[in-house]
Design an enzyme around this catalytic site. Structure first.
Site, PDB file in Angstrom:
ATOM      1  CG  HIS A 282      -2.077   0.916   1.121  1.00 55.43           C
ATOM      2  ND1 HIS A 282      -2.039   2.223   1.537  1.00 55.43           N
ATOM      3  CD2 HIS A 282      -3.316   0.708   0.650  1.00 55.43           C
ATOM      4  CE1 HIS A 282      -3.227   2.781   1.350  1.00 55.43           C
ATOM      5  NE2 HIS A 282      -4.014   1.883   0.811  1.00 55.43           N
ATOM      6  CG  PHE A 283      -0.454   2.355  -3.100  1.00 48.21           C
ATOM      7  CD1 PHE A 283      -1.405   1.449  -3.561  1.00 48.21           C
ATOM      8  CD2 PHE A 283      -0.878   3.475  -2.409  1.00 48.21           C
ATOM      9  CE1 PHE A 283      -2.765   1.698  -3.352  1.00 48.21           C
ATOM     10  CE2 PHE A 283      -2.225   3.712  -2.196  1.00 48.21           C
ATOM     11  CZ  PHE A 283      -3.174   2.832  -2.660  1.00 48.21           C
TER      12      PHE A 283
END
Length: 145
Positions: free
Chosen positions: A47-48
């Site tokens: 994420h991410f």
């Protein structure tokens, strides 16, 4: 409160303990706590991968953990094996600034009211004096059985 005292109030442990220190806590009123956000957080891998951002739901969870400490200090209880502190509602959640590795998340919660065992808080997370997230939280303590 340092991490050792926090562990007496919250049942959470790695990787879900999201409060590193309590800066101030006035029982029955408010709390200010902090979470040091590092690249080593397990959620950043996904994420991410190329732009790590702390998930908003985890910011709200960190605020709820701070609110739980405030409530337990207010009623003069520490965590035990028989009960847990649960979310019962989240209203008006807004995410205003991404939280990234290296940020220090300042967690603030103020008790708005308590009625029939349901506690309501105004909660705000800040980074460098800017609001990252805010919401009204409702929580209660319930037996595990």
């Amino acid at each position: 409160m340092d991490i050792h005292e926090i562990l007496k109030y919250l049942p959470h442990r790695y990787p879900f303990l999201l409060v590193d220190r309590v800066v101030s806590c006035e029982a029955g009123k408010d709390i200010t706590a902090l979470k040091n956000v590092t690249i080593n957080e397990p959620f950043f891998g996904g994420h991410f991968p190329h732009h790590p951002v702390m998930p908003g739901v985890l910011i709200i969870e960190a605020l709820a953990q701070a609110a739980a400490i405030l409530t337990l200090k207010t009623v003069n209880l520490q965590t035990d094996d028989d009960s847990l502190y649960y979310f019962v509602g989240i209203d008006g959640a807004r995410f205003k600034k991404p939280v990234q590795p290296g940020d220090q998340l300042i967690l603030k919660a103020t008790i708005l009211r308590e009625r029939i065992g349901i506690w309501k808080y105004s909660a705000r997370a800040e980074v460098d004096g800017r609001v990252a997230a805010e919401a009204e939280l409702m929580c209660t303590m319930r037996s595990k059985q």
